[in-house]
Design an enzyme around this catalytic site. Sequence first.
Site, PDB file in Angstrom:
ATOM      1  N   GLU B 284       0.831  -1.200   0.000  1.00  0.00           N
ATOM      2  CA  GLU B 284       0.000   0.000   0.000  1.00  0.00           C
ATOM      3  C   GLU B 284       0.869   1.255   0.000  1.00  0.00           C
ATOM      4  O   GLU B 284       0.566   2.243  -0.664  1.00  0.00           O
ATOM      5  CB  GLU B 284      -0.913  -0.020   1.235  1.00  0.00           C
ATOM      6  CG  GLU B 284      -2.130   0.848   1.143  1.00  0.00           C
ATOM      7  CD  GLU B 284      -3.142   0.496   2.243  1.00  0.00           C
ATOM      8  OE1 GLU B 284      -4.183  -0.095   1.918  1.00  0.00           O
ATOM      9  OE2 GLU B 284      -2.883   0.794   3.425  1.00  0.00           O
ATOM     10  N   GLU B 287       2.085   1.787  -3.423  1.00  0.00           N
ATOM     11  CA  GLU B 287       0.987   2.255  -4.263  1.00  0.00           C
ATOM     12  C   GLU B 287       0.743   3.748  -4.015  1.00  0.00           C
ATOM     13  O   GLU B 287       0.549   4.530  -4.960  1.00  0.00           O
ATOM     14  CB  GLU B 287      -0.283   1.450  -3.949  1.00  0.00           C
ATOM     15  CG  GLU B 287      -1.473   1.836  -4.827  1.00  0.00           C
ATOM     16  CD  GLU B 287      -2.769   1.112  -4.429  1.00  0.00           C
ATOM     17  OE1 GLU B 287      -2.752   0.268  -3.517  1.00  0.00           O
ATOM     18  OE2 GLU B 287      -3.808   1.426  -5.042  1.00  0.00           O
ATOM     19  N   CYS B 304      -8.193  -2.146   4.197  1.00  0.00           N
ATOM     20  CA  CYS B 304      -8.071  -3.389   4.976  1.00  0.00           C
ATOM     21  C   CYS B 304      -9.324  -3.735   5.765  1.00  0.00           C
ATOM     22  O   CYS B 304      -9.466  -4.860   6.217  1.00  0.00           O
ATOM     23  CB  CYS B 304      -6.866  -3.334   5.891  1.00  0.00           C
ATOM     24  SG  CYS B 304      -6.601  -1.731   6.589  1.00  0.00           S
ATOM     25  N   SER B 324      -7.320   1.902  -2.296  1.00  0.00           N
ATOM     26  CA  SER B 324      -6.110   1.148  -2.602  1.00  0.00           C
ATOM     27  C   SER B 324      -6.528  -0.210  -3.164  1.00  0.00           C
ATOM     28  O   SER B 324      -7.524  -0.780  -2.745  1.00  0.00           O
ATOM     29  CB  SER B 324      -5.309   0.937  -1.311  1.00  0.00           C
ATOM     30  OG  SER B 324      -4.454  -0.170  -1.461  1.00  0.00           O
ATOM     31  N   LYS B 363     -15.413  -9.939   8.075  1.00  0.00           N
ATOM     32  CA  LYS B 363     -14.373 -10.785   7.466  1.00  0.00           C
ATOM     33  C   LYS B 363     -14.958 -12.093   6.950  1.00  0.00           C
ATOM     34  O   LYS B 363     -14.416 -12.706   6.035  1.00  0.00           O
ATOM     35  CB  LYS B 363     -13.283 -11.098   8.493  1.00  0.00           C
ATOM     36  CG  LYS B 363     -12.374  -9.920   8.799  1.00  0.00           C
ATOM     37  CD  LYS B 363     -11.274  -9.757   7.766  1.00  0.00           C
ATOM     38  CE  LYS B 363     -10.518  -8.457   7.991  1.00  0.00           C
ATOM     39  NZ  LYS B 363      -9.818  -7.999   6.783  1.00  0.00           N
ATOM     40  N   GLU B 366     -16.144 -11.229   3.646  1.00  0.00           N
ATOM     41  CA  GLU B 366     -15.004 -10.905   2.786  1.00  0.00           C
ATOM     42  C   GLU B 366     -14.393 -12.183   2.214  1.00  0.00           C
ATOM     43  O   GLU B 366     -14.095 -12.271   1.018  1.00  0.00           O
ATOM     44  CB  GLU B 366     -13.937 -10.130   3.581  1.00  0.00           C
ATOM     45  CG  GLU B 366     -12.729  -9.722   2.744  1.00  0.00           C
ATOM     46  CD  GLU B 366     -11.586  -9.152   3.590  1.00  0.00           C
ATOM     47  OE1 GLU B 366     -11.435  -7.923   3.616  1.00  0.00           O
ATOM     48  OE2 GLU B 366     -10.865  -9.934   4.246  1.00  0.00           O
ATOM     49  N   GLU B 371     -13.657 -13.191  -5.947  1.00  0.00           N
ATOM     50  CA  GLU B 371     -12.308 -12.954  -6.473  1.00  0.00           C
ATOM     51  C   GLU B 371     -11.210 -13.516  -5.567  1.00  0.00           C
ATOM     52  O   GLU B 371     -10.052 -13.550  -5.960  1.00  0.00           O
ATOM     53  CB  GLU B 371     -12.091 -11.459  -6.762  1.00  0.00           C
ATOM     54  CG  GLU B 371     -12.332 -10.488  -5.618  1.00  0.00           C
ATOM     55  CD  GLU B 371     -13.798 -10.029  -5.479  1.00  0.00           C
ATOM     56  OE1 GLU B 371     -14.697 -10.750  -5.942  1.00  0.00           O
ATOM     57  OE2 GLU B 371     -14.033  -8.974  -4.881  1.00  0.00           O
ATOM     58  N   CYS B 507     -10.270  -2.422  14.776  1.00  0.00           N
ATOM     59  CA  CYS B 507     -10.539  -3.861  14.959  1.00  0.00           C
ATOM     60  C   CYS B 507     -10.614  -4.276  16.421  1.00  0.00           C
ATOM     61  O   CYS B 507     -11.303  -5.239  16.751  1.00  0.00           O
ATOM     62  CB  CYS B 507      -9.469  -4.697  14.286  1.00  0.00           C
ATOM     63  SG  CYS B 507      -8.921  -4.032  12.730  1.00  0.00           S
TER      64      CYS B 507
END
Lengths: 160, 587
Positions: B284, B287, B304, B324, B363, B366, B371, B507
């Site tokens: 990241e 990037e 994230c 990102s 999560k 996710e 993908e 988190c």
Amino acid sequence: METKVDITNEKIDLLYAEMEKHKQKSGPLMPTLHSAQRIFGCIPIEIQKIISKELDISVARINGVVTFYGHFSVVPKGKNIISVCLGTACYVKGSGGILDTVSHELKISVGETTDDGLFTLEGTRCIGACGLAPVFMINGEVYGNASVQMVKDIIAKYKT
Amino acid sequence: MQKLINLTIDGINLSVPEDFTVMQAADSIGISVPRLCFLKGIHEESNCRLCIVKIEGQNGLKTSCSTKVQEGMVVETDNEEIYENVCFNLELLAGNHKFECWKCSRENSCEFLDLLRRFNVDNDFSNLDLFAPKEIKMNKTSDAMVIDTSKCVLCGRCVSACEKQSGLGILNFNHRGSETYVGPALFHNLEDAGCIYCGKCIQACPTGGLRAQDHIKFLERALRDKEKVVICQVAPAVRAALGEEFGYPIGTNVEGQMFAALKKIGINEIIDTNFTADLTIIEEGHEFINRLQNGGVLPMFTSCSPGWINYLEIYYPELIPNLSSCKSPQQMAGALIKTYYAEKLGVDPKNIFSLSIMPCVAKKAEATRPEFGRDGYRDVDCVLTTREIARMIRHRGIPFRDLEPMKPFGDLSRYTGAGSIFGVTGGVMEAALRTVTEILEGKTSPIEFKEIRGLADIKEATYKVAGVDVNVAVVHGGAGIKAFIKHMKTTDKQYHFVEFMGCTGGCINGGGQPIVSAINQEKYDVRTLRSQVLYDIDAKTEFRKSHENPAIKALYSEFLNEPNSHKSHELLHTVYRKRSFYEVEKK
Ligand code: SF4
Ligand code: SF4
Ligand code: SF4
Ligand code: FES
């Protein structure tokens, strides 16, 4: 089966126009819901979404209000509203059977409307006519000491 | 000086600040009035009527959670009338409840069950079959969460938590009277109701009415499957809270025992998501530098937190280009486990069961994104929350408190302090800055960026990096996200880099963390206490900047070549998509 709601662009434009007025005042939700119910005959989720965006109130909150008040409905209501009392007294005296009869006769369950738009079936809580139990209503008119045959006859009458 | 009020509760004279409620006053002298619906600052609508007290000179019983103290007030918190009332209310609730305590997500944290125990409540209403049973509605098709109305006591805490903390108002009461239930509009499926799976509603709920999808059985089966090698990753924030499930005070670091317990459960390989947090920073960070130097889309948003990704994809899809392209640390770890690590271990990736322990409900969803997998297998096969792994440890009778602390084994477990603070709001930005500033300036840069720590919903700072003013912001919690994006769209200020997290506090306060009772939420600053654990770990690690991590260096030299390389892009980066909700035809 749900009767199709007639949502045309003209009607939606009308709703926007009325919302614009309601937004000038404080508490625009209730007047908006009244407008929507009048314009569409009900307030389905698609319409709730539009209102949600416009008034910045979540869909769930709007739906909470819509389903709380008997005046609003999520699906279109039929021309005739049949409500069967499911209060304790009526239930004990067999209003469940009456409900089943109507449901069977009209092929709809509670909360639904017949395809031809003639009838909507509702179950209600005690309407305070326990002395006449079991009780059902058509368009607000109370029928007491109801029997399965009686409700069949009355439905037939309304069908014509 | 705040004005003090004198009153008497159960014969004890006391003075309390004038804005206290009777409940707070009673709490201050250790008298615990029963309560079910009250959640300080979030839900104060007094609908359960279990906190009733008698106030001398006033008619009837008053709810102590909503009654303010008054000079000379004489309060009785317990007498025959109060007792009978509380018992009766609880009996009614019990009569409408489907008890499945042994398999309930709230087996050890149910405020309702605690009250039933405390008052030794009879269950005559269910036993006598007096009421027609309430219709049970289950909203369970989402990958992350379940709403089960048979466990709901209609307290409304979740409704308020979603409104105030996520700012979204996904849940509400539907219908009224005995037909009332809580859920999205018309109990529309949760995955299509605009929910971001932040789990603030679960944390607010006193019962099992709302819960994360229970995936313990997946792991139980994998452990018994002789073909499978179970490889587990653990997120930074889990170690900062897991101990609470075993009686440790809030804010205890149990990293060593956590790894030991996982080993005891029979996990074959343990790695640390902290490691891929470091990896995320490298990817990241590069990037970001690339966008900064080559006119890419700015501000760049971190990626994230899946709660945040849900938020953006559903509510601000026009800002997807700002995100990102980095996968979250969980998904980076998953991809590495099934490629790099599988190769190292000499195991066929299809025989690897990739498990992840997360403080998060989102999560779970996710991990199921299409993908995130290749050749027909998923990168992460199963996500368990901190609460679920705690249940497993408990159910197996593992003596957590007596375990000898252990280090994780394997190459993908070494981490820096920067990876550790990923679990707290501001941590991802701070970790990124530690690396980005050093790369841009070409010399050792500072380690701590304290301006972006702390619990304010929106934090901003400007750092001069290699002669350029870099404007950063840190935003957490749905309500904060909504406010910041509104602001960002109207201000002239050019932000460069913004960290977003779906949960307030980050988190450490994720929707999958141990439940803190209403009383303790009021008493402790849970977010600060848990955050401190991660900052303490950071302060004590040998390396504190992600790019100094020797295991990261090895990974690049052996496998990935360089940051943002072709291979990294294939394994560590992803794409996003616009989503909508309340698509009626999908219902
Ligand atoms: S919600 Fe509470 S009382 Fe109900 S089944 Fe779960 S633990 Fe038991
Ligand atoms: S998970 Fe978050 S967004 Fe979804 S209903 Fe719960 S509080 Fe609201
Ligand atoms: S789901 Fe939980 S928090 Fe929500 S109303 Fe029911 S019991 Fe209360
Ligand atoms: S009414 Fe006070 S706790 Fe529910």
